[in-house]
Design a protein around this motif. Sequence first.
Motif, short mmCIF file in Angstrom:
data_model
loop_
_atom_site.label_atom_id
_atom_site.label_comp_id
_atom_site.label_asym_id
_atom_site.label_seq_id
_atom_site.Cartn_x
_atom_site.Cartn_y
_atom_site.Cartn_z
N LEU A 1 0.83 -1.20 0.00
CA LEU A 1 0.00 0.00 0.00
C LEU A 1 0.86 1.26 0.00
O LEU A 1 0.63 2.19 -0.77
N VAL A 2 1.89 1.27 0.84
CA VAL A 2 2.78 2.44 0.92
C VAL A 2 3.52 2.63 -0.39
O VAL A 2 3.51 3.74 -0.97
N LEU A 3 4.14 1.57 -0.89
CA LEU A 3 4.96 1.70 -2.09
C LEU A 3 4.10 2.01 -3.32
O LEU A 3 4.46 2.86 -4.13
N TRP A 4 2.95 1.36 -3.44
CA TRP A 4 2.07 1.62 -4.57
C TRP A 4 1.60 3.06 -4.57
O TRP A 4 1.63 3.75 -5.60
N GLY A 5 1.16 3.54 -3.42
CA GLY A 5 0.65 4.90 -3.34
C GLY A 5 1.68 5.95 -3.68
O GLY A 5 1.39 6.93 -4.38
N ILE A 6 2.92 5.75 -3.21
CA ILE A 6 3.96 6.74 -3.46
C ILE A 6 4.46 6.67 -4.90
O ILE A 6 4.60 7.69 -5.58
N TYR A 7 4.69 5.44 -5.40
CA TYR A 7 5.25 5.30 -6.73
C TYR A 7 4.28 5.73 -7.83
O TYR A 7 4.69 6.23 -8.86
N THR A 8 3.01 5.51 -7.59
CA THR A 8 2.01 5.89 -8.60
C THR A 8 1.57 7.33 -8.46
O THR A 8 0.82 7.83 -9.30
N GLY A 9 1.99 8.00 -7.41
CA GLY A 9 1.61 9.39 -7.21
C GLY A 9 0.21 9.57 -6.67
O GLY A 9 -0.32 10.68 -6.70
N LYS A 10 -0.39 8.50 -6.16
CA LYS A 10 -1.75 8.61 -5.62
C LYS A 10 -1.78 9.47 -4.36
O LYS A 10 -2.76 10.15 -4.08
N PHE A 11 -0.70 9.43 -3.58
CA PHE A 11 -0.60 10.30 -2.43
C PHE A 11 0.85 10.56 -2.09
O PHE A 11 1.75 9.81 -2.48
N SER A 12 1.09 11.64 -1.37
CA SER A 12 2.44 12.03 -0.97
C SER A 12 2.92 11.11 0.13
O SER A 12 2.13 10.37 0.74
N PRO A 13 4.22 11.14 0.45
CA PRO A 13 4.72 10.31 1.56
C PRO A 13 4.00 10.58 2.88
O PRO A 13 3.74 9.65 3.64
#
Length: 452
Positions: A229-241
Amino acid sequence: MTDATWVTLISISVTVLFMIGVPVLLVIAYWVIGCSFVLGLTLDNLGAELLNVFNKGFALLAMPLFILTGDLINRSGIARRLSDFAYAMLGWLRGGLAMASLGACGLFAAISGSNSATTATIGSMLHPEMVKGGYDERFSAATAAAGGTVGIIIPPSIIFIVYGFLMNLPISDLFVAGIIPGSLMVIGMQVACWIICRMNGWGFLIPLQFNRILKTAFGAWLGFFAIGLVLWGIYTGKFSPTEAAGVTVGFCMIAGFVSYPLNKIMGKRSERPVTEKSYAEMLVVQGFTVTEVPSIVIRSAQITGILAPLIAISVVMQQILSLLGAQQTIGDFVTSMGGYHAVLFTSMVIVFVSGMVLESLPVTIILAPILAPIAASVGVDPIHFSVIFLVGASIGFITPPYGLNLYVASGVTGVPYFRLLRYTVPYLVALISVWIIVSLTPELALMLLPNR
């Protein structure tokens, strides 16, 4: 007396204070205040600069959430399930539980992004079991401290965000570049751990059973999901760190609420052996209730309350160093070294020495803007240098006299700071070896990046 003489006397005085046990925060604060008076700066200026650190430090907003994530992962049972999986994979080797704790640190780092949270969580959870399993308590505590060093290398990482912001580099590329070096750090420490445990006969062996591996892997699905969830969200730009940390906090909160009644009903038990001949069926009530959330948040706030002032005063310290001409001196010195490898080696030595006395954030703020352009001028890839720089900074977490992870491990295990130092040496050798390999092999940092 001249200003230089006063600064020298102040530096010697605070060094003595550190050696007699005065907290690092107070030591740095005394140095900053003393040098401020020498330079003619007022305390009003000092207060304003401390406030500006947090007003401008947008990346620091993620810190409390990452720390809270670590505590929630621990209390929800996710960290234990990850460590069970690691032990099922490595328990057949001598020192398997210690090696598993290092592997669990790597998995935990992929969720929390914090070195201190990684050390605190894995140390408090596995140190008692390692001692019961026949490991020396000093080695067990040192293992937790060393494992935490990957917290700022394996993505997500607060310090990569800060570095990317300072040097105008894509944070997603920095995250990807840290995957292989971070994994090599874990493997290198595991090799050192295996050698030490084999020499001392520490740890009990369990048979390698694939059904056990599959069972623990299935039990750890919440942890794997959180990592994804963390890696997907950050790498795809869905949410900031920072948003990623917030989403993970929410997920871990739900996991904790759900795990508590399920484990109470099912009587979830740990399968980790603590004796050579039998498995101890220890009842482990994983998860938490709504009424326990405030105490978890308070614990995270206490850790944040320790780290945040230290980071703030360290950033002010770099401003004092700049006024004293330290940055110009360092830049001129490194530039005078000449070629590619000479500049690279000199930069690594400077980062290593700085990491011995400063936290990674001020080391990055002080030195990255100085060393990175010089390295780029002799042909070092900026992404590659960022990994070299931050791996070196991470080693400082177990390098005295500062060694933040050593203090954290000492606090959560009860083993005195100075008793840990002897057992950090094998891990320092392993980490420095990996650091040199990464510095000489750019492909390790760049091979996963597109268009490289």
